[in-house]
Design a protein around this motif. Structure first.
Motif, PDB file in Angstrom:
ATOM      1  N   LEU A 110       0.844  -1.564  -0.047  1.00  0.00           N
ATOM      2  CA  LEU A 110       0.014   0.065   0.051  1.00  0.00           C
ATOM      3  C   LEU A 110       0.758   1.318  -0.129  1.00  0.00           C
ATOM      4  N   LYS A 111       2.036   1.295   0.843  1.00  0.00           N
ATOM      5  CA  LYS A 111       2.568   2.421   0.795  1.00  0.00           C
ATOM      6  C   LYS A 111       3.253   2.671  -0.305  1.00  0.00           C
ATOM      7  N   ARG A 112       4.008   1.667  -1.095  1.00  0.00           N
ATOM      8  CA  ARG A 112       4.784   1.726  -2.186  1.00  0.00           C
ATOM      9  C   ARG A 112       3.977   2.534  -3.479  1.00  0.00           C
ATOM     10  N   ASN A 113       2.611   2.147  -3.272  1.00  0.00           N
ATOM     11  CA  ASN A 113       1.526   2.430  -4.330  1.00  0.00           C
ATOM     12  C   ASN A 113       0.835   3.656  -3.886  1.00  0.00           C
ATOM     13  N   ASN A 114       1.171   4.387  -2.770  1.00  0.00           N
ATOM     14  CA  ASN A 114       0.254   5.536  -2.216  1.00  0.00           C
ATOM     15  C   ASN A 114      -1.106   5.336  -2.010  1.00  0.00           C
ATOM     16  N   LYS A 115      -1.115   4.138  -1.415  1.00  0.00           N
ATOM     17  CA  LYS A 115      -2.674   3.702  -1.199  1.00  0.00           C
ATOM     18  C   LYS A 115      -2.752   3.653   0.340  1.00  0.00           C
ATOM     19  N   LEU A 116      -2.004   3.827   1.077  1.00  0.00           N
ATOM     20  CA  LEU A 116      -2.351   3.718   2.494  1.00  0.00           C
ATOM     21  C   LEU A 116      -3.643   4.346   3.069  1.00  0.00           C
ATOM     22  N   ASN A 117      -3.959   5.403   2.364  1.00  0.00           N
ATOM     23  CA  ASN A 117      -5.312   6.123   2.768  1.00  0.00           C
ATOM     24  C   ASN A 117      -6.503   5.082   2.635  1.00  0.00           C
ATOM     25  N   ILE A 118      -6.459   3.943   1.995  1.00  0.00           N
ATOM     26  CA  ILE A 118      -7.161   2.774   1.815  1.00  0.00           C
ATOM     27  C   ILE A 118      -7.604   2.616   3.465  1.00  0.00           C
ATOM     28  N   LEU A 119      -6.692   2.646   4.283  1.00  0.00           N
ATOM     29  CA  LEU A 119      -6.868   1.961   5.542  1.00  0.00           C
ATOM     30  C   LEU A 119      -7.782   2.774   6.507  1.00  0.00           C
ATOM     31  N   GLU A 120      -8.129   4.066   6.065  1.00  0.00           N
ATOM     32  CA  GLU A 120      -8.934   4.792   6.936  1.00  0.00           C
ATOM     33  C   GLU A 120     -10.505   4.339   6.793  1.00  0.00           C
ATOM     34  N   LYS A 121     -10.787   3.441   5.743  1.00  0.00           N
ATOM     35  CA  LYS A 121     -11.879   2.993   5.734  1.00  0.00           C
ATOM     36  C   LYS A 121     -12.324   1.944   6.907  1.00  0.00           C
ATOM     37  N   THR A 122     -11.291   1.196   7.592  1.00  0.00           N
ATOM     38  CA  THR A 122     -11.426   0.414   8.401  1.00  0.00           C
ATOM     39  C   THR A 122     -10.617   0.648   9.930  1.00  0.00           C
ATOM     40  N   LYS A 123      -9.806   1.710   9.543  1.00  0.00           N
ATOM     41  CA  LYS A 123      -8.711   2.010  10.783  1.00  0.00           C
ATOM     42  C   LYS A 123      -9.186   3.405  10.979  1.00  0.00           C
ATOM     43  N   PRO A 124     -10.150   3.712  12.343  1.00  0.00           N
ATOM     44  CA  PRO A 124     -10.562   5.015  12.426  1.00  0.00           C
ATOM     45  C   PRO A 124      -9.371   6.301  12.798  1.00  0.00           C
ATOM     46  N   ASN A 125      -8.372   5.797  13.314  1.00  0.00           N
ATOM     47  CA  ASN A 125      -7.273   6.553  14.133  1.00  0.00           C
ATOM     48  C   ASN A 125      -6.141   6.644  12.788  1.00  0.00           C
ATOM     49  N   TRP A 126      -6.346   6.298  11.478  1.00  0.00           N
ATOM     50  CA  TRP A 126      -5.374   6.063  10.657  1.00  0.00           C
ATOM     51  C   TRP A 126      -4.912   7.573  10.141  1.00  0.00           C
ATOM     52  N   GLU A 127      -3.864   8.066  10.192  1.00  0.00           N
ATOM     53  CA  GLU A 127      -3.414   9.562   9.554  1.00  0.00           C
ATOM     54  C   GLU A 127      -2.387   9.323   8.652  1.00  0.00           C
ATOM     55  N   ALA A 128      -1.996  10.058   7.845  1.00  0.00           N
ATOM     56  CA  ALA A 128      -0.811   9.999   6.898  1.00  0.00           C
ATOM     57  C   ALA A 128       0.374   9.822   7.568  1.00  0.00           C
ATOM     58  N   LYS A 129       0.534  10.290   8.999  1.00  0.00           N
ATOM     59  CA  LYS A 129       1.743  10.222   9.522  1.00  0.00           C
ATOM     60  C   LYS A 129       2.253   8.674   9.731  1.00  0.00           C
ATOM     61  N   HIS A 130       1.152   8.082   9.783  1.00  0.00           N
ATOM     62  CA  HIS A 130       1.479   6.564  10.184  1.00  0.00           C
ATOM     63  C   HIS A 130       2.280   5.689   9.006  1.00  0.00           C
ATOM     64  N   ALA A 131       2.455   6.385   7.736  1.00  0.00           N
ATOM     65  CA  ALA A 131       3.212   5.666   6.772  1.00  0.00           C
ATOM     66  C   ALA A 131       4.755   5.685   7.344  1.00  0.00           C
ATOM     67  N   LEU A 132       5.144   6.323   8.504  1.00  0.00           N
ATOM     68  CA  LEU A 132       6.314   6.115   9.131  1.00  0.00           C
ATOM     69  C   LEU A 132       6.063   5.765  10.524  1.00  0.00           C
ATOM     70  N   PHE A 133       7.133   4.845  11.079  1.00  0.00           N
ATOM     71  CA  PHE A 133       7.068   4.559  12.633  1.00  0.00           C
ATOM     72  C   PHE A 133       7.787   5.983  13.266  1.00  0.00           C
ATOM     73  N   PRO A 134       7.453   6.043  14.573  1.00  0.00           N
ATOM     74  CA  PRO A 134       8.244   7.191  15.008  1.00  0.00           C
ATOM     75  C   PRO A 134       9.916   6.503  15.609  1.00  0.00           C
ATOM     76  N   TYR A 135      10.638   7.540  15.584  1.00  0.00           N
ATOM     77  CA  TYR A 135      11.958   6.915  16.081  1.00  0.00           C
ATOM     78  C   TYR A 135      11.849   6.641  17.584  1.00  0.00           C
ATOM     79  N   PRO A 136      12.451   5.674  17.967  1.00  0.00           N
ATOM     80  CA  PRO A 136      12.072   5.328  19.594  1.00  0.00           C
ATOM     81  C   PRO A 136      12.720   6.454  20.482  1.00  0.00           C
ATOM     82  N   GLU A 137      11.810   6.712  21.425  1.00  0.00           N
ATOM     83  CA  GLU A 137      12.494   7.838  22.373  1.00  0.00           C
ATOM     84  C   GLU A 137      13.944   7.653  22.839  1.00  0.00           C
ATOM     85  N   LYS A 138      14.097   6.441  23.288  1.00  0.00           N
ATOM     86  CA  LYS A 138      15.540   6.265  24.049  1.00  0.00           C
ATOM     87  C   LYS A 138      16.595   6.697  22.906  1.00  0.00           C
ATOM     88  N   GLU A 139      16.376   6.256  21.790  1.00  0.00           N
ATOM     89  CA  GLU A 139      17.482   6.485  20.809  1.00  0.00           C
ATOM     90  C   GLU A 139      17.479   7.969  20.567  1.00  0.00           C
TER      91      GLU A 139
END
Length: 461
Positions: free
Chosen positions: A418-447
């Protein structure tokens, strides 16, 4: 050379003491290991590489276990859901609910284990490169596999985190302060490692069960990388080499796809000697009801038609008091105390080459040429073939749905496709909290606390 030797000895001892199984499998040389002979004895070098493979299989983001991308990204997207958590922890729920924070210990685990393993591989690569006594053919094979292993970690890390530190040295002081490398430059480095590996490895496997990678595995990784870099001509060319390789056949029997003798397996992990089941079988099989582990989502289940044989062969549904739960059942043998005669964890299979080739062709506006390669899995599943007159947009939609049914819970395929094809927004239909920022994981706080050069953090966190 002396400063390198000190690193090699420390790393070697760490691996050998941490991975007793590796010692049993490979065997240590009878003579005492001296500083000047580290990476000059072939058995020692093999032991270090075997330790790197043990790390990958048992403790990495590709392990198939609960800390792997196969499990976590299936929860993160629309493949798996959790009913309740018997430990009362929130880290898994945060991943499933897309409320991921930099303090999440699963994110920390992916980051820490990956860079720890990269350090070992860097030590191995530098040791082999400086070695003057190993037989050339043996040295080439070990180096080729080491470059491939390093490329794997960096490929998945940059897919998850975007810009990341690119560590190639063994200097701890440098590594803790290293700056981020741009995502595209990490991919270029991955390409460089894979091209080196391609020159060094052969198509012949060094184990009949294909538990060590060969040149075709490198080609598949290179095709994946080219596809991600939008270099579609190269992705098509390299993936077609894998498809046409006579070592592999498209396995016609769904019951055999995840067996160790499958005709389409490029690379699989051998089992941990301490258990008789794959990580995937242990991860997705339920031993009590209601289940305390993840179940398949309604979104995933409803994507299968009634005539799709994969739903019969690869999905298992259990019932209790009129309630039903379904879970992945690609791997059948889940008894850790019994001998497992016919299953290993499959890392790469030929079907992925078909999908890479088809996607690359579609990106080159050759949709009609791409359709037969997606129809291959549909035909095996007993589905009606796609028509040849699809538009590019229609084809991409069909391809992503077919990939969802074919590769569910396998090493994060759904998220990356989905990410490679710019289709992650499809997840908005079934994932209520999905946002564009979720295309990336956050850097761990400890790091971030250890290395301020990771700032600014990934956007939105």
């Amino acid at each position: 050379m002396n400063k390198y030797i000190q690193f090699y000895i420390g790393t070697l001892l760490l691996i050998l003491f941490a991975s007793c199984e590796t010692i049993v499998e490979v065997g240590l040389p009878d003579n005492k290991i001296q500083a000047e002979t580290v990476f000059e004895d072939i058995n020692t070098a093999r032991s270090v590489l075997a330790g790197a493979y043990t790390n990958l299989r048992d403790q990495s983001l590709l392990s198939g276990e609960r800390n792997s991308v196969g499990y976590l990204l299936s929860l993160y997207t629309d493949e798996l859901a959790i009913s309740y958590d018997p430990q009362g922890t929130s880290v898994i729920f945060d991943i499933h609910n897309n409320t991921l924070l930099p303090i999440n210990d699963r994110v920390q685990s992916i980051w820490t284990s990956s860079y720890s393993h990269i350090y070992v591989i860097n030590s191995l690569i530098l040791g082999l490169e400086h070695s003057e006594k190993l037989p050339v053919s043996e040295k080439s094979s070990l180096l080729g596999e080491s470059y491939l292993l390093r490329s794997l970690y960096y490929y998945y890390l940059t897919n998850l985190f975007g810009d990341i530190p690119l560590v190639t040295t063994l200097d701890y002081q440098i590594n803790t302060k290293i700056k981020k490398t741009k995502h595209i430059d990490v991919l270029k480095f991955v390409e460089e490692d894979l091209l080196k590996s391609l020159e060094l490895l052969k198509y012949e496997y060094r184990n009949a069960e294909r538990v060590f990678p060969n040149k075709a595995v490198v080609e598949l990784m290179l095709a994946k990388t080219y596809l991600l870099m939008n270099r579609n001509e190269e992705a098509a060319t390299v993936s077609k080499k894998v498809i046409d390789n006579p070592l592999y056949l498209f396995e016609p029997d769904l019951k055999k796809v995840f067996k160790k003798t499958s005709l389409g397996t490029l690379w699989q992990y051998n089992l941990n000697n301490n258990r008789g089941a794959t990580g995937e079988a242990l991860n997705y099989t339920w031993f009590t009801l209601p289940p305390s582990s993840a179940m398949m989502t309604e979104s995933l289940l409803s994507s299968f038609s009634a005539t799709d044989s994969r739903k019969i062969e690869w999905v298992k549904t259990d019932k209790l008091n009129g309630q039903s739960w379904s879970h992945p059942h690609k791997y059948k043998n889940a008894d850790r105390n019994s001998v497992n005669p016919d299953e290993n964890s499959i890392l790469f299979r030929i079907e992925e080459a078909y999908f890479i080739y088809a996607e690359a062709l579609a990106n080159l506006d050759r949709v009609s040429d791409a359709i037969p390669f997606i129809n291959k899995t549909r035909q095996r599943a007993g589905l009606q073939l796609l028509p040849t007159d699809l538009t590019k947009e229609e084809f991409v939609g069909e391809m992503l749905e077919e990939a969802k049914r074919e590769f569910f819970t396998e090493h994060g395929h759904r998220f990356f496709d989905l990410k490679r094809n710019n289709k992650l927004n499809i997840l908005e239909k079934t994932k209520p909290n999905w946002e564009a920022k979720h295309a990336l994981f956050p850097y761990p706080e400890k790091e971030i606390l250890l290395n301020p050069n990771l700032l600014p953090n990934n956007e939105g966190y």
